[in-house]
Design an enzyme around this catalytic site. Sequence first.
Site, short mmCIF file in Angstrom:
data_model
loop_
_atom_site.label_atom_id
_atom_site.label_comp_id
_atom_site.label_asym_id
_atom_site.label_seq_id
_atom_site.Cartn_x
_atom_site.Cartn_y
_atom_site.Cartn_z
N GLU A 1 -17.51 17.69 -1.42
CA GLU A 1 -19.06 17.12 -1.58
C GLU A 1 -19.14 15.73 -2.30
O GLU A 1 -20.27 15.07 -2.04
CB GLU A 1 -19.67 18.37 -2.62
CG GLU A 1 -21.20 18.26 -2.46
CD GLU A 1 -21.82 19.63 -3.10
OE1 GLU A 1 -22.84 19.50 -3.67
OE2 GLU A 1 -21.24 20.56 -2.75
N SER B 1 -19.89 21.37 -7.80
CA SER B 1 -19.20 22.10 -6.69
C SER B 1 -18.49 20.67 -6.04
O SER B 1 -18.90 19.92 -5.49
CB SER B 1 -20.17 22.83 -5.83
OG SER B 1 -20.78 23.54 -6.25
N ARG C 1 -26.99 20.34 2.06
CA ARG C 1 -26.29 19.22 1.16
C ARG C 1 -26.35 17.82 1.85
O ARG C 1 -25.38 17.01 1.57
CB ARG C 1 -25.14 19.64 0.77
CG ARG C 1 -24.90 20.85 -0.06
CD ARG C 1 -25.91 20.84 -1.32
NE ARG C 1 -26.10 22.04 -1.93
CZ ARG C 1 -27.07 23.12 -1.91
NH1 ARG C 1 -27.97 22.70 -1.08
NH2 ARG C 1 -26.89 24.22 -2.49
#
Length: 415
Positions: free
Chosen positions: A406, A302, A176
């Site tokens: 995130e 998320s 990520r």
Amino acid sequence: MPDVVSVNAVTPAFADITTVGVGGRIGVFVQPRDRVGLIEAVEDADSRGLPLCVIGGGSNLLVSDGDFPGVVVRDARQGVSVPDEVAPPEGGEPMVHVNAPAGTNWDDLVSYCVRMGLIGVEGLSGIPGTVGASVVQNIGAYGQEVGRVVDSVEVWDRQDKVTACLRASDLGFGYRTSLLKRTMYQAPAVPDDRFFPTPRYVVLSVTLVLRHGSAARVGSVQLAGALGVVPGSVLPLGRVRQAVLAVRAGKGMLEDPYRYLTDWMGSCRRAADLEEALTAVQDDIHGPGGGRVLLDRHSCGSFFTNPVISREAAAALPEDAPRYPAGEGGRAAHVPMVKTSAAWLIDHAGFHKGFALGRGSAAALSDVHTLALTNRGGAGSDDLVALARAIQEGVDRTFGIHLIPEPVTPGINLV
């Protein structure tokens, strides 16, 4: 020249253009319709010292409810092109290049690739956002990551004031993250003084390298289970894509397609792909979840990344905590690391599906996935921040692990 909506005209709020539906009024909103216009819009904001937010689909963004006094730039360019032959030459190379401008909706690109028989991104079906944002975040799901199929990324370098072509080996892809994303931060979740909330390198276009074929290998155990096959099975691309979309829908991890019927989002998706998404969500709405299906989709996806921790920290977790190899990292070279599940930590710290800080709260965990913080209707940034902090503190207290958000969070501190 880019299309500009100035401070003296009606401008959107971030709440109008983000999947979570939260965020304050925007000072200047710019939608460039060509490559030169995009560069000019970014350079104009930088030259005047204005805060700059280059936005994709608004799916990985939680913005303060306060007014944003700077410039928001959204690339209005759409489309997918194949510089090579769409059909493989007889006995020729099975690889093919696919190029798209940064503003192209990511799932529109995946849909195109599946229809054309191009393998490599079908497991990334249904991920909200744009092609440009996909490489910043290095999106991944069900055994695939975009970084594995990137050939090159054309960028505008805000520091050196030049365009550049970055190869996959230049981009430092990780879980990520990427070189692009890292230019926004001094440390995880700590914004850089100069390049935040937009990276030093603004993505102009992305070129992927995919394989010709009509079927793909299913590498994900979870996806194989949903398809009723064993991992490693080879299935038609279309069937894999539909299974991925169904699994994501069951987790509330598809976006609300009705947002593309609004004034500010109306030109951001290919019409045929939007119609398919609208039809699919109608089936979900009339299913067991009813109208709450859409509420579960009003999120940033998320909200926390899966923690990557040392072997010692992983060993201290309960025996049933998920553990996955995560390569090497840490301060010392060649230190094996372990990835665990943020969703598992949240649930086992006492924050279950549907959790809210108070009865009737406008912010709550999704009813179907503990990793999504959702806007149940009328939530403000303070509501979501309070919920996020409560979860961070609870997981830290229970397991000694600090969860890192995130989404990009302009005007919000969730360190």
